[in-house]
Design an enzyme around this catalytic site. Structure first.
Site, PDB file in Angstrom:
ATOM      1  N   LYS A 116      25.880 -24.470  29.398  1.00  0.00           N
ATOM      2  CA  LYS A 116      25.458 -25.865  29.191  1.00  0.00           C
ATOM      3  C   LYS A 116      26.303 -26.855  29.980  1.00  0.00           C
ATOM      4  CE  LYS A 116      22.394 -24.157  26.516  1.00  0.00           C
ATOM      5  NZ  LYS A 116      21.025 -24.003  27.024  1.00  0.00           N
ATOM      6  N   GLY A 165      22.611 -26.931  18.904  1.00  0.00           N
ATOM      7  CA  GLY A 165      23.415 -27.449  17.801  1.00  0.00           C
ATOM      8  C   GLY A 165      24.470 -26.504  17.265  1.00  0.00           C
ATOM      9  N   TYR A 202      30.012 -39.155  21.856  1.00  0.00           N
ATOM     10  CA  TYR A 202      29.058 -38.908  20.776  1.00  0.00           C
ATOM     11  C   TYR A 202      28.145 -40.119  20.619  1.00  0.00           C
ATOM     12  CZ  TYR A 202      27.041 -37.909  16.227  1.00  0.00           C
ATOM     13  OH  TYR A 202      26.163 -37.688  15.209  1.00  0.00           O
ATOM     14  N   LYS A 237      13.830 -28.107  14.248  1.00  0.00           N
ATOM     15  CA  LYS A 237      12.772 -29.110  14.373  1.00  0.00           C
ATOM     16  C   LYS A 237      11.743 -28.883  13.274  1.00  0.00           C
ATOM     17  CE  LYS A 237      13.417 -29.278  19.340  1.00  0.00           C
ATOM     18  NZ  LYS A 237      13.025 -28.641  20.607  1.00  0.00           N
ATOM     19  N   GLU A 275      15.527 -31.464  27.924  1.00  0.00           N
ATOM     20  CA  GLU A 275      15.841 -32.197  26.686  1.00  0.00           C
ATOM     21  C   GLU A 275      16.731 -33.400  27.001  1.00  0.00           C
ATOM     22  OE1 GLU A 275      15.995 -28.694  23.274  1.00  0.00           O
ATOM     23  OE2 GLU A 275      17.836 -29.757  23.794  1.00  0.00           O
ATOM     24  N   ARG A 292      12.107 -21.728  28.801  1.00  0.00           N
ATOM     25  CA  ARG A 292      11.106 -20.899  28.135  1.00  0.00           C
ATOM     26  C   ARG A 292       9.925 -21.782  27.728  1.00  0.00           C
ATOM     27  NH1 ARG A 292      14.909 -22.309  24.104  1.00  0.00           N
ATOM     28  NH2 ARG A 292      13.921 -23.625  22.517  1.00  0.00           N
ATOM     29  N   VAL A 295       8.180 -23.536  20.983  1.00  0.00           N
ATOM     30  CA  VAL A 295       7.354 -23.511  19.765  1.00  0.00           C
ATOM     31  C   VAL A 295       6.338 -24.657  19.808  1.00  0.00           C
ATOM     32  CG1 VAL A 295       7.381 -23.785  17.249  1.00  0.00           C
ATOM     33  CG2 VAL A 295       9.197 -22.472  18.364  1.00  0.00           C
TER      34      VAL A 295
HETATM   35  C1  MV4 Z   1      24.668 -34.813  20.695  1.00  0.00           C
HETATM   36  C2  MV4 Z   1      24.491 -35.826  19.753  1.00  0.00           C
HETATM   37  C3  MV4 Z   1      25.117 -37.028  19.979  1.00  0.00           C
HETATM   38  N1  MV4 Z   1      25.881 -37.187  21.075  1.00  0.00           N
HETATM   39  N2  MV4 Z   1      25.437 -35.033  21.763  1.00  0.00           N
HETATM   40  C4  MV4 Z   1      22.210 -31.435  18.399  1.00  0.00           C
HETATM   41  C5  MV4 Z   1      21.522 -30.271  19.005  1.00  0.00           C
HETATM   42  C6  MV4 Z   1      22.254 -29.978  20.234  1.00  0.00           C
HETATM   43  N3  MV4 Z   1      21.371 -29.508  21.235  1.00  0.00           N
HETATM   44  C7  MV4 Z   1      22.898 -31.260  20.601  1.00  0.00           C
HETATM   45  N4  MV4 Z   1      22.811 -32.116  19.464  1.00  0.00           N
HETATM   46  C8  MV4 Z   1      23.329 -33.369  19.491  1.00  0.00           C
HETATM   47  N5  MV4 Z   1      24.089 -33.631  20.574  1.00  0.00           N
HETATM   48  C9  MV4 Z   1      26.017 -36.194  21.932  1.00  0.00           C
HETATM   49  N6  MV4 Z   1      26.785 -36.396  23.003  1.00  0.00           N
HETATM   50  C10 MV4 Z   1      23.693 -35.578  18.647  1.00  0.00           C
HETATM   51  C11 MV4 Z   1      23.109 -34.324  18.499  1.00  0.00           C
HETATM   52  C12 MV4 Z   1      22.312 -34.168  17.336  1.00  0.00           C
HETATM   53  C13 MV4 Z   1      20.947 -33.977  17.415  1.00  0.00           C
HETATM   54  C14 MV4 Z   1      20.277 -33.912  18.627  1.00  0.00           C
HETATM   55  C15 MV4 Z   1      18.934 -33.715  18.695  1.00  0.00           C
HETATM   56  C16 MV4 Z   1      18.214 -33.614  17.511  1.00  0.00           C
HETATM   57  C17 MV4 Z   1      18.833 -33.667  16.291  1.00  0.00           C
HETATM   58  C18 MV4 Z   1      20.211 -33.849  16.222  1.00  0.00           C
HETATM   59  C19 MV4 Z   1      20.828 -33.923  14.984  1.00  0.00           C
HETATM   60  C20 MV4 Z   1      22.171 -34.086  14.934  1.00  0.00           C
HETATM   61  C21 MV4 Z   1      22.914 -34.202  16.101  1.00  0.00           C
END
Ligand code: MV4
Length: 446
Positions: A116, A165, A202, A237, A275, A292, A295
């Protein structure tokens, strides 16, 4: 065109691929575990081969068994579906070296997106906006502190081998950085065999908006607009829709152009998903790429009228993408119906489905492998059906979904249907004002 395809998967996606193959006059080979003897993918395929005991590791993840099944049945190509081996570059490589066409992106594309932090670097070089943070993996604490002060707290620590996540930690102050950095790295090593961690600013309550991309073997790459997947619980999701109620057409155009630029930079072939996180100011940032079919692909199929599985097979066989502009229209929503109890923390609820009645009608689609008398095994993903509605407007698609959920009856196990009924009635959801924290602040589970 291929004469025979092996489907290295189970459940609704295996059925989905088998149906397309039949339409195209392609013979199919199902593989199945001992827990899936009575599954419809076994019955609907032209041939079926048992590849091992219930545990995924010994069956659907068992590369030598799957390759052997393809060899004894003389399959020419392998469709990996989603999950299991779909993003395993080693599997794609073994397929290729065994003379099987892997229906998906190249080994190089999978590899470039699998790490990643490397994926982010690749996108940054392609001038796709990425979340501010470290350039690649951060190996020592002093550097981590410098980066965190550079982008400002809070920051998030993510495993380079993670995704979706797993293994993430939010750090709100400098004095919490050291212990979290060490723990995140140890967890990543234990979970993924790779201790690498990268750091990002964040973003609070972002929107999860992903773009469907598609490439062919001739360098053509297109996008098919976005899916808003912000309604999630613990990174699972639950509801997806297209178009996103959050983005303007101007932002859609910018994000779509970025998605295509990013996919083109890795010579992307087949279906993929870029994404993005979008913050409240409508800034968008690349987060990861899924190499890929996903879903939630039916949402895009409904608004574009395109069969993405059929396109994957055609492109894998060497067909050129039709580049004439696909003008998506209308609104599609997908609710994931899982064998889980939403009243008890979404606890898994496997077992026998005693009765099963599906909704139907104009604009209602159900992708499922279940039937009355089917036993949902405890060994795999809990998805039992995807309920998708399509209508001219978002409001109509929501109303149609509420009606379809009402009609959908499953007896014998718990499902997420009652949860989705609450979402469809929720004022914030109906107003289109939700983000990735919707489940927490909507109090929908109480
Ligand atoms: C983050 C974020 C906030 N800031 N990165 C969650 C899934 C993973 N692929 C990355 N995720 C997140 N990354 C930064 N820099 C918040 C999340 C996140 C989130 C992202 C997409 C959908 C739901 C989520 C729920 C909690 C946190």
């Amino acid at each position: 065109m291929f004469k025979k395809i092996l489907i290295a998967n189970r459940g609704e996606i295996a059925l989905r691929v088998i149906r397309v193959c039949r339409e195209l006059g392609i013979k199919t080979v199902a593989v199945y575990s001992e827990a899936d003897r009575d599954s419809l993918h076994v019955r609907f395929a032209d041939e079926a081969i048992c590849i091992g005991p219930p545990s995924s590791r010994e069956s659907y993840l068992n590369i030598p068994r799957i390759i052997a099944a393809a060899e004894v049945t003389a399959a020419e190509a392998v469709h990996p579906g989603y999950g299991f081996l779909a993003e395993n570059a080693n599997f794609a490589e073994i397929c290729t070296s065994s003379g099987l066409k892997f229906i998906g992106p190249s080994v190089e594309s999978i590899n470039s997106m699998g790490d990643k932090a490397y994926a982010k670097d690749t996108m940054r070089r392609a001038e796709v906006p990425v979340i501010p943070g470290s350039d690649g993996v951060v190996t020592d604490l002093k550097l981590a502190v410098d980066i965190a002060y550079g982008v400002g707290f809070p920051v998030i620590l993510k495993a380079v081998a993670g995704g979706g996540g797993k293994g993430m930690r939010i750090v709100r102050a400098a004095d919490e950085l050291e212990k979290n950095f060490v723990m995140a790295s140890n967890e990543a090593e234990a979970a993924f065999g790779n201790p690498g961690i990268y750091i990002e600013k964040y973003l609070e309550n972002p929107h999860h908006i992903e773009f469907q991309v598609f490439g062919d073997q001739y360098g053509n790459v297109i996008h098919l607009n976005e899916r808003d997947c912000s309604i999630q619980r613990r990174h699972q999701k639950l509801v997806e829709e297209s178009p996103s109620p959050f983005i303007s057409s101007a932002l859609r155009e910018m994000m779509g152009a970025a998605a295509v630029k990013g996919a083109r930079s890795v010579n992307y072939e087949s279906a993929g998903t870029m994404e993005f996180l979008v913050d409240k100011y409508h800034n968008f940032y690349f987060m990861e790429m899924n190499t890929r079919i996903q879903v939630e692909h039916p949402v895009t199929e409904e608004v574009t009228g395109l069969d993405l599985i059929k396109m994957q097979i055609e492109v894998a066989a060497g067909k050129k993408l039709n580049k004439k502009s696909h003008k998506p229209s209308g609104h599609a929503i997908e609710c994931r119906i899982n064998a889980e109890d939403p009243a008890n923390n979404f606890r898994p609820s496997p077992g026998e489905i005693k009765s099963f009645h599906l909704p139907g009608g104009f604009g209602v689609r159900v992708d499922t492998h279940c039937y009355a008398g089917y036993r949902v095994p405890p060994n795999y993903d809990s998805l039992i059906a995807k309920l998708v509605t399509f209508a001219p407007t978002r409001e109509e698609a929501i109303d149609k979904m509420a009606s379809a959920l009402e009609e959908f009856t499953v007896e014998g196990i718990h499902t997420t249907i009652p949860f989705h009924q609450k979402v469809m009635k929720n004022d914030l959801y109906r107003a289109g004002t939700f983000d990735t924290s919707f489940i927490e602040y909507s109090n929908i589970l109480i």
